[in-house]
Design a protein around this motif. Structure first.
Motif, PDB file in Angstrom:
ATOM      1  N   PHE A 188       5.465   3.813  -3.825  1.00 25.23           N
ATOM      2  CA  PHE A 188       4.864   3.787  -2.491  1.00 25.23           C
ATOM      3  C   PHE A 188       4.345   2.408  -2.115  1.00 25.23           C
ATOM      4  O   PHE A 188       4.166   2.107  -0.938  1.00 25.23           O
ATOM      5  CB  PHE A 188       3.698   4.775  -2.417  1.00 25.23           C
ATOM      6  N   THR A 189       4.063   1.578  -3.113  1.00 25.64           N
ATOM      7  CA  THR A 189       3.427   0.285  -2.849  1.00 25.64           C
ATOM      8  C   THR A 189       4.427  -0.857  -2.710  1.00 25.64           C
ATOM      9  O   THR A 189       4.022  -2.000  -2.502  1.00 25.64           O
ATOM     10  CB  THR A 189       2.427  -0.062  -3.965  1.00 25.64           C
ATOM     11  N   SER A 190       5.709  -0.584  -2.834  1.00 26.95           N
ATOM     12  CA  SER A 190       6.707  -1.628  -2.668  1.00 26.95           C
ATOM     13  C   SER A 190       6.757  -2.070  -1.208  1.00 26.95           C
ATOM     14  O   SER A 190       6.377  -1.333  -0.295  1.00 26.95           O
ATOM     15  CB  SER A 190       8.086  -1.129  -3.104  1.00 26.95           C
ATOM     16  N   GLU A 191       7.225  -3.279  -1.002  1.00 25.56           N
ATOM     17  CA  GLU A 191       7.291  -3.816   0.359  1.00 25.56           C
ATOM     18  C   GLU A 191       8.131  -2.936   1.271  1.00 25.56           C
ATOM     19  O   GLU A 191       7.758  -2.683   2.426  1.00 25.56           O
ATOM     20  CB  GLU A 191       7.868  -5.228   0.313  1.00 25.56           C
ATOM     21  N   LEU A 192       9.260  -2.448   0.767  1.00 24.79           N
ATOM     22  CA  LEU A 192      10.141  -1.609   1.579  1.00 24.79           C
ATOM     23  C   LEU A 192       9.474  -0.290   1.941  1.00 24.79           C
ATOM     24  O   LEU A 192       9.543   0.162   3.093  1.00 24.79           O
ATOM     25  CB  LEU A 192      11.444  -1.347   0.830  1.00 24.79           C
ATOM     26  N   ALA A 193       8.813   0.347   0.988  1.00 24.86           N
ATOM     27  CA  ALA A 193       8.142   1.614   1.277  1.00 24.86           C
ATOM     28  C   ALA A 193       7.012   1.424   2.276  1.00 24.86           C
ATOM     29  O   ALA A 193       6.859   2.202   3.225  1.00 24.86           O
ATOM     30  CB  ALA A 193       7.610   2.231  -0.016  1.00 24.86           C
ATOM     31  N   LEU A 194       6.216   0.388   2.088  1.00 27.95           N
ATOM     32  CA  LEU A 194       5.075   0.165   2.980  1.00 27.95           C
ATOM     33  C   LEU A 194       5.531  -0.133   4.405  1.00 27.95           C
ATOM     34  O   LEU A 194       4.837   0.237   5.368  1.00 27.95           O
ATOM     35  CB  LEU A 194       4.204  -0.972   2.450  1.00 27.95           C
ATOM     36  N   LYS A 195       6.679  -0.772   4.553  1.00 27.36           N
ATOM     37  CA  LYS A 195       7.186  -1.078   5.897  1.00 27.36           C
ATOM     38  C   LYS A 195       7.325   0.185   6.732  1.00 27.36           C
ATOM     39  O   LYS A 195       7.043   0.183   7.937  1.00 27.36           O
ATOM     40  CB  LYS A 195       8.534  -1.792   5.775  1.00 27.36           C
ATOM     41  N   GLY A 208       0.794   8.774   4.852  1.00 27.13           N
ATOM     42  CA  GLY A 208      -0.624   8.655   5.187  1.00 27.13           C
ATOM     43  C   GLY A 208      -1.291  10.006   5.358  1.00 27.13           C
ATOM     44  O   GLY A 208      -2.447  10.203   4.953  1.00 27.13           O
ATOM     45  N   ALA A 209      -0.580  10.945   5.956  1.00 25.46           N
ATOM     46  CA  ALA A 209      -1.133  12.294   6.111  1.00 25.46           C
ATOM     47  C   ALA A 209      -1.302  12.973   4.763  1.00 25.46           C
ATOM     48  O   ALA A 209      -2.278  13.709   4.538  1.00 25.46           O
ATOM     49  CB  ALA A 209      -0.214  13.118   7.014  1.00 25.46           C
ATOM     50  N   TRP A 210      -0.363  12.728   3.851  1.00 23.52           N
ATOM     51  CA  TRP A 210      -0.444  13.341   2.524  1.00 23.52           C
ATOM     52  C   TRP A 210      -1.604  12.776   1.717  1.00 23.52           C
ATOM     53  O   TRP A 210      -2.326  13.512   1.045  1.00 23.52           O
ATOM     54  CB  TRP A 210       0.873  13.128   1.798  1.00 23.52           C
ATOM     55  N   PHE A 211      -1.802  11.460   1.818  1.00 24.64           N
ATOM     56  CA  PHE A 211      -2.883  10.827   1.065  1.00 24.64           C
ATOM     57  C   PHE A 211      -4.225  10.878   1.764  1.00 24.64           C
ATOM     58  O   PHE A 211      -5.263  10.603   1.157  1.00 24.64           O
ATOM     59  CB  PHE A 211      -2.525   9.365   0.777  1.00 24.64           C
ATOM     60  N   GLY A 212      -4.214  11.183   3.043  1.00 21.15           N
ATOM     61  CA  GLY A 212      -5.465  11.208   3.790  1.00 21.15           C
ATOM     62  C   GLY A 212      -5.933   9.839   4.222  1.00 21.15           C
ATOM     63  O   GLY A 212      -7.118   9.639   4.502  1.00 21.15           O
ATOM     64  N   GLY A 213      -5.004   8.879   4.317  1.00 20.32           N
ATOM     65  CA  GLY A 213      -5.381   7.540   4.756  1.00 20.32           C
ATOM     66  C   GLY A 213      -4.281   6.536   4.532  1.00 20.32           C
ATOM     67  O   GLY A 213      -3.352   6.758   3.744  1.00 20.32           O
ATOM     68  N   ARG A 214      -4.375   5.409   5.221  1.00 19.08           N
ATOM     69  CA  ARG A 214      -3.408   4.329   5.080  1.00 19.08           C
ATOM     70  C   ARG A 214      -3.555   3.649   3.721  1.00 19.08           C
ATOM     71  O   ARG A 214      -4.521   3.887   2.987  1.00 19.08           O
ATOM     72  CB  ARG A 214      -3.592   3.323   6.219  1.00 19.08           C
ATOM     73  N   TYR A 215      -2.609   2.783   3.408  1.00 16.96           N
ATOM     74  CA  TYR A 215      -2.606   2.122   2.106  1.00 16.96           C
ATOM     75  C   TYR A 215      -3.900   1.357   1.862  1.00 16.96           C
ATOM     76  O   TYR A 215      -4.482   1.427   0.760  1.00 16.96           O
ATOM     77  CB  TYR A 215      -1.398   1.184   2.018  1.00 16.96           C
ATOM     78  N   ALA A 216      -4.389   0.659   2.872  1.00 17.65           N
ATOM     79  CA  ALA A 216      -5.621  -0.105   2.697  1.00 17.65           C
ATOM     80  C   ALA A 216      -6.828   0.791   2.451  1.00 17.65           C
ATOM     81  O   ALA A 216      -7.802   0.370   1.813  1.00 17.65           O
ATOM     82  CB  ALA A 216      -5.862  -0.988   3.921  1.00 17.65           C
ATOM     83  N   GLU A 217      -6.754   2.015   2.944  1.00 17.13           N
ATOM     84  CA  GLU A 217      -7.878   2.946   2.826  1.00 17.13           C
ATOM     85  C   GLU A 217      -7.819   3.766   1.538  1.00 17.13           C
ATOM     86  O   GLU A 217      -8.866   4.146   0.989  1.00 17.13           O
ATOM     87  CB  GLU A 217      -7.880   3.897   4.024  1.00 17.13           C
ATOM     88  N   LYS A 218      -6.612   4.083   1.091  1.00 12.94           N
ATOM     89  CA  LYS A 218      -6.426   4.956  -0.072  1.00 12.94           C
ATOM     90  C   LYS A 218      -5.495   4.292  -1.091  1.00 12.94           C
ATOM     91  O   LYS A 218      -4.595   4.919  -1.643  1.00 12.94           O
ATOM     92  CB  LYS A 218      -5.841   6.300   0.373  1.00 12.94           C
ATOM     93  N   THR A 219      -5.733   3.018  -1.351  1.00 10.80           N
ATOM     94  CA  THR A 219      -4.839   2.244  -2.211  1.00 10.80           C
ATOM     95  C   THR A 219      -4.624   2.912  -3.563  1.00 10.80           C
ATOM     96  O   THR A 219      -3.492   2.986  -4.069  1.00 10.80           O
ATOM     97  CB  THR A 219      -5.394   0.824  -2.410  1.00 10.80           C
TER      98      THR A 219
END
Length: 301
Positions: A188-195, A208-219
């Motif tokens: 999930f943290t690869s550049e392609l996935a994050l794009k 984001g819905a699954w984790f309950g937040g964006r990458y910066a919020e739920k790293t």
């Protein structure tokens, strides 16, 4: 049969929610979206073939009044290898019926095949779906005698979100000897996935819905849910099957490289002319099944 008895008892105290009309990730709706660009496609046959029996609507877990169910497709035989199949749908949609055609073709090749439902992101966020799939694996192994399967020859397979879930459940759980990740993320943290998965124009994205937040919020969660983080000696062997859309299998090449370094077997089949969701359709389901059968026969000995 003990399995049937367990279902009848559970059915008295829990229910499976009815289909959600807004949940349109299925073969029919996906066909409508793809047929203009791929006029040759056909929805794969889901009719029960001769020699395969279905054991439907088995309750494998319960959360309050909520039932989680699976369906088993069983060829004749004893101590069969078994594949547990995890549907896709962006962690928020989809049905276990998605993998019935593949389950039937696996059964015709001598594998027991089990399709499972799990809690979607609108009902329960990560890691609920992963825990559900691991619970399904435990249930299958616990009912090995009734299902005529070998509890030591269990594989997980899934497509899209289901491929990521299957991979993560396999590398972090117990009792799984092999994994087939069909067009699912490895990192999930690869550049392609994050794009795509952390696209600011999507509020929220499916991930984001699954984790309950964006990458910066739920790293921490985005990292924790990435199967690539768990590469180690002794992990299950893994087959990657990919479409012509690399975004859906982000992290695959790096994960395979790490597996090689760890001495773990991996292989891949790429279908460059195939769309995402190709496993729902002919002509792509058959090469998917053939590659899966060859891989499973090697690693579920």
């Amino acid at each position: 049969m003990p399995v049937l008895t367990s279902v009848l008892a559970a059915a008295l105290t829990c229910v499976e929610p009815p289909p959600d009309p807004a949940n349109t990730y299925d073969a029919a709706h996906t066909y409508d979206k793809l047929v203009r660009a791929y006029p040759q496609i056909r929805i794969a046959d889901a009719a029960l073939p001769a020699g395969v029996r279905q054991l439907a609507d088995q309750v494998y877990a319960q959360h309050g009044a909520r039932c989680l169910k699976l369906d088993a497709y069983l060829p004749a035989g004893e101590r069969l290898p078994v594949v547990v199949l995890v549907h896709g749908g962006g962690w928020k949609s989809g049905y276990r019926s998605e993998f019935v055609p593949m389950a039937l073709r696996l059964a015709q090749q001598g594998f027991a095949a089990v399709t499972v439902s799990y809690r979607l992101s609108g009902e329960a966020r990560y890691p609920a779906a992963v825990q559900d799939v691991q619970a399904a694996v435990r249930w299958v192994r616990d009912h090995a005698a009734a299902l005529h399967i070998d509890p030591e020859r269990v594989a997980l397979a899934g497509g899209s979100a289901g491929g990521q879930i299957a991979a993560l459940a396999g590398v972090t759980g117990e009792g799984v000897k092999a994994v087939i990740n069909i067009d699912g993320l490895s990192d999930f943290t690869s550049e392609l996935a994050l794009k795509y998965e952390d696209d600011p124009d999507k509020n929220p994205s499916a991930a984001g819905a699954w984790f309950g937040g964006r990458y910066a919020e739920k790293t921490a969660l985005w990292r924790e849910a990435s199967p690539i983080r768990y590469v180690r000696p002794g992990m299950p062997a893994m087959l990657f099957i990919g479409s012509g859309q690399p975004r859906f299998s982000a992290g695959r090449e790096e994960m395979m490289a790490r597996m090689t370094q760890a001495g773990v077997a991996s292989d891949k089949l790429l279908l460059p002319d195939a769309p995402h969701s190709f496993w729902l359709f002919d002509p792509w389901l058959q090469p998917t099944v053939e590659a899966s059968v060859a891989f499973l026969r090697q690693h579920l000995r």
